[in-house]
Design an enzyme around this catalytic site. Structure first.
Site, short mmCIF file in Angstrom:
data_model
loop_
_atom_site.label_atom_id
_atom_site.label_comp_id
_atom_site.label_asym_id
_atom_site.label_seq_id
_atom_site.Cartn_x
_atom_site.Cartn_y
_atom_site.Cartn_z
N TRP A 130 38.63 71.04 85.53
CA TRP A 130 37.39 71.80 85.38
C TRP A 130 37.71 73.29 85.50
O TRP A 130 38.48 73.71 86.37
CB TRP A 130 36.40 71.37 86.47
CG TRP A 130 35.10 72.10 86.50
CD1 TRP A 130 34.27 72.39 85.46
CD2 TRP A 130 34.46 72.64 87.67
NE1 TRP A 130 33.16 73.06 85.89
CE2 TRP A 130 33.25 73.23 87.25
CE3 TRP A 130 34.79 72.67 89.03
CZ2 TRP A 130 32.37 73.84 88.13
CZ3 TRP A 130 33.91 73.27 89.90
CH2 TRP A 130 32.73 73.86 89.46
N ASP A 211 37.29 65.39 94.47
CA ASP A 211 36.11 65.98 93.84
C ASP A 211 35.37 64.83 93.17
O ASP A 211 35.85 64.24 92.20
CB ASP A 211 36.52 67.05 92.82
CG ASP A 211 35.31 67.80 92.26
OD1 ASP A 211 34.17 67.39 92.54
OD2 ASP A 211 35.51 68.79 91.53
N LYS A 246 24.58 65.25 88.53
CA LYS A 246 24.58 64.38 87.36
C LYS A 246 23.83 63.08 87.60
O LYS A 246 22.91 62.74 86.87
CB LYS A 246 26.03 64.08 86.93
CG LYS A 246 26.64 65.12 86.01
CD LYS A 246 26.87 66.45 86.69
CE LYS A 246 27.54 67.45 85.75
NZ LYS A 246 27.80 68.73 86.44
#
Length: 396
Positions: A130, A211, A246
């Site tokens: 990311w 993560d 999300k």
């Protein structure tokens, strides 16, 4: 006094979103920013979230500050999702969770904690990763090193390269692992591979940080925690940064969590006291609303069951879009094999498009993709997928 300050480069993802918003073409498509979209191009509010908010509005009696670590019930629900209700980490109270402003806030708290309390100088991050990962850890004063992850020849995981690189890490180095739905590739290790990685981390004396931003978007809520739980069998102490942006659709509420697991309850308490000190000097205490929504849903058996169904719908919808994308390109006579996209997990896919092709798609066709070629599959729909595939076929 500001004349000496030069303009910073645009963020590779959010800056792309700004450009998209300024584009006045009716056919424009945003496949850059990572948000789930329905067939009408909207990012919907989950029904369970609406119901939880209704209850909160009716029952809330105060807007007083939360504790530094946030809502206690929220922390309990986070731990149950990560490890399972019956895991020894939960039953023996080995975990401590701080509510944070999004997953990014959790990562920054983790970075500051590792730098100030664990004497970490270097953190190993997947290549690619990311876009914001390197910035977060560098801002906390950590060096970053890259371990191999993506094999452009197979469009799969370079597991041998990953193991070789992590075996070069020194004791006391940290390693960042994507819990599931790797961003940007959509490629995850198998359970057996997770177990091998856990053994490497244990043998090398690495500090492990997960993560975990997409739980439920790969195989399922429980299934997606398999890698993390495999690590807990080998590594007695670890860190987790998680997010509900999300899987709850709470993007603008910034609902995240930083969780640490200690070897015993006293160790966890001592470590968490330092985490709270870091939080106090950063944002003092977290906002309440989004976390209370999550805690309300997860704390009610009926709402939780409905939420699991909503997550399953989003997961299946994205998987169907992957299949439609591959089929549409094949029907257009594209010789390049894109079948690997169907094998990837989550919202993102590393498409293999070059920066030049990405730029042409943006300039000529109004299709916005991150420069690395990462596509947000969830930004596709039956209404735009044909146009997107036709445009990609033209630039290949």
């Amino acid at each position: 006094m500001f004349e000496r300050v030069v303009a910073a480069p645009a963020d590779p993802i959010l800056g792309l979103n700004d450009s998209f918003n300024k584009d006045d073409r009716a056919t424009k498509v945003n496949l850059g920013v990572g948000v789930f979209k329905d067939e009408n191009g909207n990012t919907p509010i989950l029904a369970t979230v609406k119901e939880a908010e209704r209850r909160l509005v009716e029952q809330e009696t105060s807007k007083s500050y939360l504790a530094i670590g946030g809502d206690l019930e929220y922390g309990k629900q986070v731990q149950a999702l990560l490890f399972g209700n019956d895991h020894t980490i939960v039953t023996n109270q080995l975990a401590r969770t701080a509510q944070t402003p999004g997953g990014t806030g959790a990562l920054r708290i983790a970075a500051d904690f590792m730098a100030s309390q664990l004497n970490v100088d270097k953190i190993w991050i997947s290549n690619p990763t990311w876009a914001n990962h390197n910035s977060v850890f560098k801002s906390a004063g950590l060096q970053t090193a890259a371990y191999s992850y993506y094999d452009p020849q197979t469009h799969g995981l370079d597991f041998d390269g990953m193991k070789a690189d992590l075996n070069r890490a020194e004791a006391g180095d940290a390693v960042l692992l994507h819990g599931c739905c790797h961003n940007p590739t959509g490629i995850d290790p198998t359970l057996e591979q997770w177990k091998e990685l856990a053994t490497i981390a244990k043998d090398r004396g690495l500090i492990v940080l997960f993560d975990f931003a997409y739980q439920g978007f790969a195989q399922g809520i429980e299934e997606d925690a398999a890698g993390l739980r495999a690590f807990t069998e080998e590594v007695p102490e670890l860190l987790v940064a998680s997010s509900f942006s999300k899987n709850f659709g709470l993007y603008n509420e910034r609902v995240g969590a930083f969780t640490l697991v200690g070897s015993n309850s006293e160790v966890a308490d001592n470590a968490f006291s330092q985490v709270k000190t870091i939080i106090r000097s950063n944002y003092s205490n977290p906002p309440a609303h989004g976390a209370k929504v999550v805690a309300t849903v997860l704390g009610d058996a009926s709402l939780k069951a409905q939420w699991i169904e909503e997550v399953a719908y989003m997961r299946q919808h994205i998987h169907q879009l992957r299949g439609k994308f591959v089929t549409a390109l094949a029907k257009l006579g594209v010789a390049q094999d894109f079948s690997f996209i169907e094998q990837q997990n989550g919202m993102f896919s590393f498409s293999g498009l070059t920066p030049e092709q990405v730029e042409t798609l943006k300039t000529d066709y109004g299709i916005y993709i991150v420069g690395s070629g990462r596509i947000n599959v969830a930004g596709l729909s039956d209404k735009n997928i044909e146009y997107v595939c036709e445009s990609i076929a033209k630039v290949l």
